[in-house]
Design a protein around this motif. Structure first.
Motif, mmCIF file in Angstrom:
data_model
loop_
_atom_site.group_PDB
_atom_site.id
_atom_site.type_symbol
_atom_site.label_atom_id
_atom_site.label_comp_id
_atom_site.label_asym_id
_atom_site.label_seq_id
_atom_site.Cartn_x
_atom_site.Cartn_y
_atom_site.Cartn_z
ATOM 1 N N GLU A 23 0.811 -1.218 0.000
ATOM 2 C CA GLU A 23 0.000 0.000 0.000
ATOM 3 C C GLU A 23 0.842 1.264 0.000
ATOM 4 O OE1 GLU A 23 -3.109 -0.380 2.945
ATOM 5 O OE2 GLU A 23 -4.310 -1.462 1.460
ATOM 6 N N HIS A 24 2.148 1.119 0.263
ATOM 7 C CA HIS A 24 3.047 2.261 0.119
ATOM 8 C C HIS A 24 3.645 2.306 -1.279
ATOM 9 C CE1 HIS A 24 2.855 2.694 4.513
ATOM 10 N NE2 HIS A 24 3.306 3.909 4.304
ATOM 11 N N SER A 25 3.267 1.330 -2.113
ATOM 12 C CA SER A 25 3.737 1.300 -3.497
ATOM 13 C C SER A 25 2.638 1.838 -4.399
ATOM 14 C CB SER A 25 4.086 -0.137 -3.911
ATOM 15 O OG SER A 25 5.076 -0.675 -3.067
ATOM 16 N N ALA A 26 3.014 2.663 -5.336
ATOM 17 C CA ALA A 26 2.034 3.245 -6.250
ATOM 18 C C ALA A 26 1.338 2.150 -7.048
ATOM 19 C CB ALA A 26 2.718 4.227 -7.203
ATOM 20 N N GLY A 27 0.019 2.243 -7.113
ATOM 21 C CA GLY A 27 -0.734 1.338 -7.968
ATOM 22 C C GLY A 27 -1.197 0.050 -7.325
ATOM 23 N N CYS A 28 -1.039 -0.093 -6.015
ATOM 24 C CA CYS A 28 -1.462 -1.321 -5.331
ATOM 25 C C CYS A 28 -2.426 -0.998 -4.191
ATOM 26 C CB CYS A 28 -0.260 -2.077 -4.772
ATOM 27 S SG CYS A 28 0.834 -2.772 -6.025
ATOM 28 N N ARG A 29 -3.477 -1.800 -4.076
ATOM 29 C CA ARG A 29 -4.412 -1.641 -2.966
ATOM 30 C C ARG A 29 -4.841 -3.021 -2.489
ATOM 31 N NH1 ARG A 29 -10.172 -0.746 -2.709
ATOM 32 N NH2 ARG A 29 -10.227 -0.678 -4.983
ATOM 33 N N VAL A 30 -4.640 -3.313 -1.225
ATOM 34 C CA VAL A 30 -5.053 -4.598 -0.654
ATOM 35 C C VAL A 30 -6.548 -4.535 -0.352
ATOM 36 C CG1 VAL A 30 -4.772 -6.222 1.247
ATOM 37 C CG2 VAL A 30 -2.761 -5.070 0.283
ATOM 38 N N VAL A 31 -7.322 -5.381 -1.020
ATOM 39 C CA VAL A 31 -8.781 -5.348 -0.883
ATOM 40 C C VAL A 31 -9.316 -6.497 -0.030
ATOM 41 C CG1 VAL A 31 -9.089 -4.133 -3.059
ATOM 42 C CG2 VAL A 31 -9.096 -6.646 -3.039
ATOM 43 N N GLY A 32 -8.428 -7.392 0.416
ATOM 44 C CA GLY A 32 -8.892 -8.487 1.253
ATOM 45 C C GLY A 32 -7.751 -9.292 1.829
ATOM 46 N N GLU A 33 -7.999 -9.921 2.974
ATOM 47 C CA GLU A 33 -7.028 -10.792 3.626
ATOM 48 C C GLU A 33 -7.743 -12.040 4.121
ATOM 49 O OE1 GLU A 33 -4.288 -9.068 6.522
ATOM 50 O OE2 GLU A 33 -5.099 -7.089 5.997
ATOM 51 N N ALA A 34 -7.031 -13.166 4.102
ATOM 52 C CA ALA A 34 -7.585 -14.411 4.621
ATOM 53 C C ALA A 34 -6.475 -15.204 5.288
ATOM 54 C CB ALA A 34 -8.222 -15.236 3.499
ATOM 55 N N GLY A 35 -6.824 -15.873 6.386
ATOM 56 C CA GLY A 35 -5.853 -16.655 7.137
ATOM 57 C C GLY A 35 -5.850 -18.127 6.775
ATOM 58 N N SER A 36 -6.704 -18.529 5.830
ATOM 59 C CA SER A 36 -6.759 -19.929 5.400
ATOM 60 C C SER A 36 -7.374 -20.003 4.017
ATOM 61 C CB SER A 36 -7.597 -20.770 6.370
ATOM 62 O OG SER A 36 -8.970 -20.391 6.298
ATOM 63 N N GLY A 37 -7.199 -21.153 3.371
ATOM 64 C CA GLY A 37 -7.807 -21.343 2.068
ATOM 65 C C GLY A 37 -9.319 -21.300 2.140
ATOM 66 N N GLU A 38 -9.869 -21.906 3.176
ATOM 67 C CA GLU A 38 -11.321 -21.927 3.337
ATOM 68 C C GLU A 38 -11.881 -20.512 3.506
ATOM 69 O OE1 GLU A 38 -9.792 -25.902 4.906
ATOM 70 O OE2 GLU A 38 -9.162 -23.806 4.940
ATOM 71 N N GLU A 39 -11.194 -19.703 4.294
ATOM 72 C CA GLU A 39 -11.646 -18.326 4.504
ATOM 73 C C GLU A 39 -11.600 -17.540 3.199
ATOM 74 O OE1 GLU A 39 -10.495 -14.351 7.164
ATOM 75 O OE2 GLU A 39 -9.404 -16.243 7.480
ATOM 76 N N PRO A 59 -2.871 -24.547 7.259
ATOM 77 C CA PRO A 59 -3.729 -25.598 7.815
ATOM 78 C C PRO A 59 -4.987 -25.744 6.974
ATOM 79 C CG PRO A 59 -3.857 -23.600 9.135
ATOM 80 C CD PRO A 59 -2.750 -23.389 8.161
ATOM 81 N N GLY A 60 -5.517 -26.953 6.896
ATOM 82 C CA GLY A 60 -6.697 -27.179 6.056
ATOM 83 C C GLY A 60 -6.283 -27.274 4.606
ATOM 84 N N LEU A 61 -6.976 -26.552 3.740
ATOM 85 C CA LEU A 61 -6.615 -26.543 2.326
ATOM 86 C C LEU A 61 -5.246 -25.894 2.126
ATOM 87 C CD1 LEU A 61 -9.987 -25.366 0.692
ATOM 88 C CD2 LEU A 61 -9.077 -27.698 0.756
ATOM 89 N N ASP A 62 -4.384 -26.555 1.375
ATOM 90 C CA ASP A 62 -3.088 -25.926 1.109
ATOM 91 C C ASP A 62 -3.218 -24.978 -0.085
ATOM 92 O OD1 ASP A 62 -2.906 -27.410 -1.290
ATOM 93 O OD2 ASP A 62 -1.693 -28.984 -0.373
ATOM 94 N N GLY A 63 -2.107 -24.343 -0.448
ATOM 95 C CA GLY A 63 -2.149 -23.346 -1.504
ATOM 96 C C GLY A 63 -2.579 -23.893 -2.847
ATOM 97 N N ALA A 64 -2.151 -25.117 -3.185
ATOM 98 C CA ALA A 64 -2.517 -25.700 -4.477
ATOM 99 C C ALA A 64 -4.016 -26.005 -4.534
ATOM 100 C CB ALA A 64 -1.702 -26.961 -4.728
ATOM 101 N N GLN A 65 -4.537 -26.594 -3.486
ATOM 102 C CA GLN A 65 -5.964 -26.905 -3.452
ATOM 103 C C GLN A 65 -6.803 -25.635 -3.513
ATOM 104 O OE1 GLN A 65 -5.555 -29.019 0.283
ATOM 105 N NE2 GLN A 65 -6.146 -30.956 -0.682
ATOM 106 N N THR A 66 -6.377 -24.629 -2.765
ATOM 107 C CA THR A 66 -7.108 -23.359 -2.750
ATOM 108 C C THR A 66 -7.053 -22.681 -4.107
ATOM 109 O OG1 THR A 66 -6.549 -23.085 -0.407
ATOM 110 C CG2 THR A 66 -7.341 -21.136 -1.580
#
Length: 213
Positions: A23-39, A59-66
């Motif tokens: 968010e301190h870089s021009a042209g980027c905005r974080v619109v969401g965060e999640a702590g797990s694949g399910e979330e 934990p739960g779904l890994d990055g590939a599954q998500t």
């Protein structure tokens, strides 16, 4: 252009740090965060995003599954994998799931921005540090090995250079051949291996022992 970013990682401290940098870089905005694949999958229908930074080990779904499930819902998403050293064995799964970019978690912000711009332009991105790690103990096969290997000795040499992150012009300069010749060899490598991009070529090279990790 404003890039809309979602961060998926089970460590809130890491998410917070990356969010601050983005968010301190021009042209980027974080619109969401999640702590797990399910979330992340639960929030996906209600968020407009361009790029997703996806941790592999959660934990739960890994990055590939998500990633696979997310792209089934939103094929337009560009997924960039976040990983630590020593997780190279997971890259093939992320490539198959549809990830476009691969970054180490300690990458410089310049590499992060470059990864975003590259995948948004339709390309694939491997961070320089990751390519260096993957090809640190590089070897090409002996000529008597790998009878079923479809690549010629020159094509294997060029594939190794691709895994090092060199451009076609840089490969041409290093091998003392023309860029046009490298372009032709690279097209042949893609056709023979069935790969579609640089990410797939790196995984192919690792799987077939053309480079070692």
């Amino acid at each position: 252009m404003m890039y809309r970013i979602v961060l998926v990682d089970d460590h809130s401290l890491f998410r917070g740090g990356l969010k601050g940098l983005l968010e301190h870089s021009a042209g980027c905005r974080v619109v969401g965060e999640a702590g797990s694949g399910e979330e992340f999958l639960a929030m996906l229908p209600g968020v407009e995003a361009d790029v997703v930074f996806m941790d592999f080990s959660m934990p739960g779904l890994d990055g590939a599954q998500t990633t696979e499930r997310a792209l089934a819902l939103r094929p337009d998403l560009r997924v960039i994998t976040l990983s630590m050293f020593g997780e190279e064995s997971y890259y093939s799964r992320m490539v198959e799931a549809g990830a476009r970019g691969f970054l180490l978690k300690d990458s410089a912000i310049g590499d992060v921005i470059e990864a975003i711009e590259t995948v948004m332009a339709g390309g694939s991105f491997f961070s320089p540090q990751l390519l260096s790690s993957l090809t640190h103990r590089m070897r090409t096969r002996e000529s008597g090995e790998g009878i079923d290997e479809p690549l010629s000795a020159r094509e294997r040499e060029i594939l190794v250079a691709v895994c090092r992150g060199l451009s076609n012009q840089e490969i041409a300069d290093e091998l003392f051949i023309s860029k046009r010749t490298v372009d032709k060899h690279r097209a042949n490598i893609l056709e023979k291996t069935g790969c579609k991009n640089t990410a797939s070529l790196v995984v192919y090279a690792i799987r077939h022992g053309i480079v070692e990790v």
